[in-house]
Design an enzyme around this catalytic site. Structure first.
Site, mmCIF file in Angstrom:
data_model
loop_
_atom_site.group_PDB
_atom_site.id
_atom_site.type_symbol
_atom_site.label_atom_id
_atom_site.label_comp_id
_atom_site.label_asym_id
_atom_site.label_seq_id
_atom_site.Cartn_x
_atom_site.Cartn_y
_atom_site.Cartn_z
ATOM 1 N N ASP A 1 -1.583 14.471 4.647
ATOM 2 C CA ASP A 1 -0.441 14.614 3.751
ATOM 3 C C ASP A 1 0.425 15.768 4.229
ATOM 4 O OD1 ASP A 1 -0.120 13.493 0.554
ATOM 5 O OD2 ASP A 1 1.149 15.164 1.163
ATOM 6 N N SER B 1 6.073 -2.217 -0.711
ATOM 7 C CA SER B 1 6.650 -2.181 -2.054
ATOM 8 C C SER B 1 7.136 -3.574 -2.404
ATOM 9 C CB SER B 1 7.833 -1.203 -2.104
ATOM 10 O OG SER B 1 8.566 -1.337 -3.311
ATOM 11 N N TYR C 1 15.593 2.702 0.831
ATOM 12 C CA TYR C 1 14.166 2.529 0.547
ATOM 13 C C TYR C 1 13.769 1.069 0.760
ATOM 14 C CZ TYR C 1 9.783 2.431 -2.135
ATOM 15 O OH TYR C 1 8.478 2.256 -2.527
ATOM 16 N N GLY D 1 -0.528 10.217 3.023
ATOM 17 C CA GLY D 1 -0.014 10.391 1.672
ATOM 18 C C GLY D 1 -1.123 10.331 0.644
ATOM 19 N N LYS E 1 11.148 -0.445 3.661
ATOM 20 C CA LYS E 1 9.928 -1.185 3.305
ATOM 21 C C LYS E 1 9.956 -2.606 3.869
ATOM 22 C CE LYS E 1 7.777 2.018 0.959
ATOM 23 N NZ LYS E 1 6.461 2.538 1.361
ATOM 24 N N THR F 1 3.371 6.505 -11.519
ATOM 25 C CA THR F 1 3.056 7.681 -10.713
ATOM 26 C C THR F 1 4.202 8.674 -10.834
ATOM 27 O OG1 THR F 1 4.146 6.875 -8.705
ATOM 28 C CG2 THR F 1 1.831 6.241 -9.025
ATOM 29 N N ILE G 1 -1.249 7.168 -6.010
ATOM 30 C CA ILE G 1 -1.885 6.010 -5.397
ATOM 31 C C ILE G 1 -2.807 6.436 -4.259
ATOM 32 C CG2 ILE G 1 -1.450 3.941 -4.011
ATOM 33 C CD1 ILE G 1 1.088 3.506 -5.688
#
Length: 274
Positions: free
Chosen positions: A52, A164, A177, A28, A181, A212, A33
């Site tokens: 990526d 996160s 999500y 990524g 994480k 971001t 980031i």
């Protein structure tokens, strides 16, 4: 207020003066980031493989940033959710750029729609888990196997996973999500125990609210609470550079007596209040 996507990077001399720290692989890595991490690692002495899903101008800009620091940089298009062939892929990276000294697991996706936990579909859940947890786990496994197949390196070796604040803080409107994480946090600790005897340190970095593209849809919502100190003790949005500096500190071995630890980079967002 418009989202400010500007980023700053520490630059290294063009003549590659300074330490040679081996190859860093950043998933990524093409923007946000990930790009900040690539730039900082290159400035610290790493050659960088940018992995990526999307190959575009942003990917080319990130590679150019790495090379401007006097390091080798290359882009590799890969969907980490597709785990078949991970071992061969890592072998290709190493044959072209050298042995992996550092893996930064930064690739991840956010929920497509924020909403009621009771409305989450199996398809949406699987999408998050396939990339954020399953894909990252098996990519890490492939890198770890490659590291263990060689004698201990002259370079510090590390695996750093970006999770996160939501690995610990509950946000029901983006439940899958958070779950992905939280699972990734446990995976990081598992790898830390497995790899410690080989001298491979494993770290988890938990960003708070970072400005971001991924947080652009909630920028207006959170900006006032952020500035009022209601979200984090430090009253500002985090920037990609904040995460990149933390990752680089760990990657160069500046905190040597640490593995399996969680580093909160969220301005004190994790602090409980009465």
């Amino acid at each position: 207020m418009q989202l400010d996507r500007s980023e700053t990077f520490v630059q290294a001399p063009m003549d590659r003066a300074g330490p040679d720290r081996g190859l860093a692989v950043v998933t990524g890595g093409r923007r946000g980031i990930g790009r900040a991490i690539c730039g900082n690692l290159a400035a610290a002495g790493f050659d960088v493989a940018v992995v990526d899903l999307v190959d575009d101008d942003s990917a080319a800009d990130t590679v150019a940033l790495i090379r401007s620091a006097g390091r080798k940089g290359a882009f590799y298009q890969r969907d980490i959710a597709q785990t078949d062939g991970n071992g061969a892929f890592i072998g290709r990276l190493e044959s072209e750029l050298g042995s992996v000294a550092c893996l930064v697991n930064n690739a991840g996706v956010q929920v497509s729609v924020r909403g009621d936990l009771l409305d989450v579909t199996e398809e949406a859940f699987d999408r998050l888990v396939d990339v954020n947890l399953r894909g990252t786990f098996f990519f890490t496994q492939a890198v770890a196997r490659a590291m263990l197949a060689r004698p201990a390196s002259a370079f510090d070796r590390s695996i750093i996973t970006i999770t996160s604040a939501n690995a610990g803080l509950v946000s029901p409107e983006k439940g899958p999500y958070c779950i992905s994480k939280a699972g990734l946090s446990m995976a990081s600790q598992q790898f830390a125990l497995r790899l410690a005897d080989a001298g491979i340190c494993v770290h988890e970095v938990r960003p708070g609210l970072i400005q971001t593209d991924m947080t652009a849809d909630v920028y207006e919502k959170y900006s006032v609470p952020v500035e009022a100190g209601q979200v984090s003790a430090i009253r500002r949005w985090g920037q990609p550079e904040d995460i990149a500096r933390a990752v680089t500190t760990l990657a160069v071995g500046a905190i040597p007596f640490s593995t399996g630890d969680i580093f909160h980079i969220g301005g004190g967002m994790q602090l409980h209040r009465l």
